[in-house]
Motif scaffolding. Structure first.
Motif, mmCIF file in Angstrom:
data_model
loop_
_atom_site.group_PDB
_atom_site.id
_atom_site.type_symbol
_atom_site.label_atom_id
_atom_site.label_comp_id
_atom_site.label_asym_id
_atom_site.label_seq_id
_atom_site.Cartn_x
_atom_site.Cartn_y
_atom_site.Cartn_z
ATOM 1 N N MET A 176 -2.647 -5.003 0.865
ATOM 2 C CA MET A 176 -2.158 -6.313 1.136
ATOM 3 C C MET A 176 -1.453 -6.179 2.552
ATOM 4 N N ARG A 177 -1.509 -7.264 3.114
ATOM 5 C CA ARG A 177 -0.897 -7.179 4.423
ATOM 6 C C ARG A 177 -0.003 -8.626 4.778
ATOM 7 N N ILE A 178 0.661 -8.699 5.801
ATOM 8 C CA ILE A 178 1.593 -9.930 6.205
ATOM 9 C C ILE A 178 0.562 -10.239 7.237
ATOM 10 N N ILE A 179 0.167 -11.527 7.151
ATOM 11 C CA ILE A 179 -0.946 -11.995 8.093
ATOM 12 C C ILE A 179 -0.358 -12.437 9.448
ATOM 13 N N ALA A 180 0.779 -13.233 9.553
ATOM 14 C CA ALA A 180 1.348 -13.882 10.797
ATOM 15 C C ALA A 180 2.906 -13.563 11.052
ATOM 16 N N GLY A 181 3.347 -13.981 12.168
ATOM 17 C CA GLY A 181 4.701 -13.862 12.308
ATOM 18 C C GLY A 181 4.962 -12.557 12.713
ATOM 19 N N SER A 182 6.413 -12.270 12.853
ATOM 20 C CA SER A 182 6.960 -11.098 13.396
ATOM 21 C C SER A 182 6.269 -9.835 12.961
ATOM 22 N N PHE A 183 5.985 -9.857 11.629
ATOM 23 C CA PHE A 183 5.517 -8.626 11.015
ATOM 24 C C PHE A 183 4.249 -8.759 10.646
ATOM 25 N N ARG A 184 3.296 -9.589 11.668
ATOM 26 C CA ARG A 184 1.949 -9.697 11.396
ATOM 27 C C ARG A 184 1.104 -8.348 11.463
ATOM 28 N N GLY A 185 0.477 -8.062 10.608
ATOM 29 C CA GLY A 185 -0.588 -6.801 10.314
ATOM 30 C C GLY A 185 0.335 -5.814 9.476
ATOM 31 N N LYS A 186 1.579 -5.696 9.230
ATOM 32 C CA LYS A 186 2.252 -5.002 8.502
ATOM 33 C C LYS A 186 1.696 -4.849 7.133
ATOM 34 N N GLN A 187 1.300 -3.528 6.834
ATOM 35 C CA GLN A 187 0.632 -3.308 5.336
ATOM 36 C C GLN A 187 1.620 -3.042 4.531
ATOM 37 N N ILE A 188 1.511 -3.745 3.243
ATOM 38 C CA ILE A 188 2.464 -3.432 2.131
ATOM 39 C C ILE A 188 1.614 -2.712 0.902
ATOM 40 N N ALA A 189 2.069 -1.736 0.373
ATOM 41 C CA ALA A 189 1.589 -0.906 -0.414
ATOM 42 C C ALA A 189 2.264 -0.769 -1.867
ATOM 43 N N PRO A 190 1.815 -1.500 -2.762
ATOM 44 C CA PRO A 190 2.662 -1.442 -3.981
ATOM 45 C C PRO A 190 2.069 -0.176 -4.874
ATOM 46 N N PRO A 191 2.910 0.492 -5.586
ATOM 47 C CA PRO A 191 2.697 1.624 -6.283
ATOM 48 C C PRO A 191 1.338 1.534 -7.335
ATOM 49 N N LYS A 192 0.700 2.663 -7.485
ATOM 50 C CA LYS A 192 -0.205 2.775 -8.578
ATOM 51 C C LYS A 192 -0.089 2.203 -9.887
ATOM 52 N N ASN A 193 1.235 2.223 -10.505
ATOM 53 C CA ASN A 193 1.510 1.375 -11.809
ATOM 54 C C ASN A 193 1.774 0.029 -11.440
ATOM 55 N N PHE A 194 1.355 -0.398 -10.507
ATOM 56 C CA PHE A 194 1.680 -2.038 -10.187
ATOM 57 C C PHE A 194 0.834 -2.929 -11.064
ATOM 58 N N ASN A 195 1.182 -3.980 -11.837
ATOM 59 C CA ASN A 195 -0.037 -4.785 -12.376
ATOM 60 C C ASN A 195 0.087 -6.184 -11.906
#
Length: 177
Positions: free
Chosen positions: A1-20
């Motif tokens: 998952m990533r932020i698509i646009a703006g000041s954090f464009r391209g920033k990857q967000i990685a939830p933990p394995k136990n994320f449902n």
């Protein structure tokens, strides 16, 4: 998952394995925000993100300059991840609330320009989201409610329905005050 646009464009967000959670796909998110960009100035809107899951939609609004985002998530694992991500990214404009989204709609007294709801696709009462939003007068004049849902639900006969958009298997139904 990533932020698509703006000041954090391209920033990857990685939830933990136990994320449902089922985050909104990048293709659907990009399509939705392309529409929103034509109708709203993000620096001037108040946003409510219901059933936030990973917080992806809130991060996108904040990255694009939105200064007031309320986020509602009741799952403790998801909420903890969101709170940590908000802190790590320095998104002071995102205000997380650990609560049931349906109950939040009943007691909230604030008006929003944009309300985004991404409930689990199999949740009971999905049709209550627009009903509660309009009964409790939560949208500012000209404001939109956007409900993400599967193709098995059709909101088109409901009051204040504006239009639907489809991105792959992701459906967005848009309501306007």
């Amino acid at each position: 998952m990533r932020i698509i646009a703006g000041s954090f464009r391209g920033k990857q967000i990685a939830p933990p394995k136990n994320f449902n959670a089922r985050p909104t796909t990048d293709v659907a998110k990009e399509g939705l925000f392309n529409i929103l960009t034509n109708y709203f100035s993000f620096e001037e809107v108040k946003v409510l993100d219901l059933f936030s899951g990973s917080g992806s939609i809130s991060y996108e609004f904040a990255s694009r300059g939105c200064l007031d985002v309320d986020l509602v998530e009741m799952n403790p694992i998801h909420y903890a991840f969101i709170a940590k991500t908000i802190k790590d990214l320095g998104f002071n404009q995102i205000h997380p609330v650990k609560h049931n989204a349906f109950q939040f709609l009943k007691f909230c007294k604030k008006k929003y320009d944009l309300i985004f709801a991404d409930p689990p696709y199999d949740i009971d009462g999905i049709d209550q989201i627009p009903t509660l939003t309009f009964e409790n007068d939560l949208l500012a004049d000209g404001g939109w409610l956007i409900v993400e849902h599967s193709g098995s639900f059709d909101f088109s006969g409901m009051p204040n329905y504006r239009e639907s958009r489809l991105y792959g298997k992701v459906h967005f139904s848009i309501f306007e005050k």
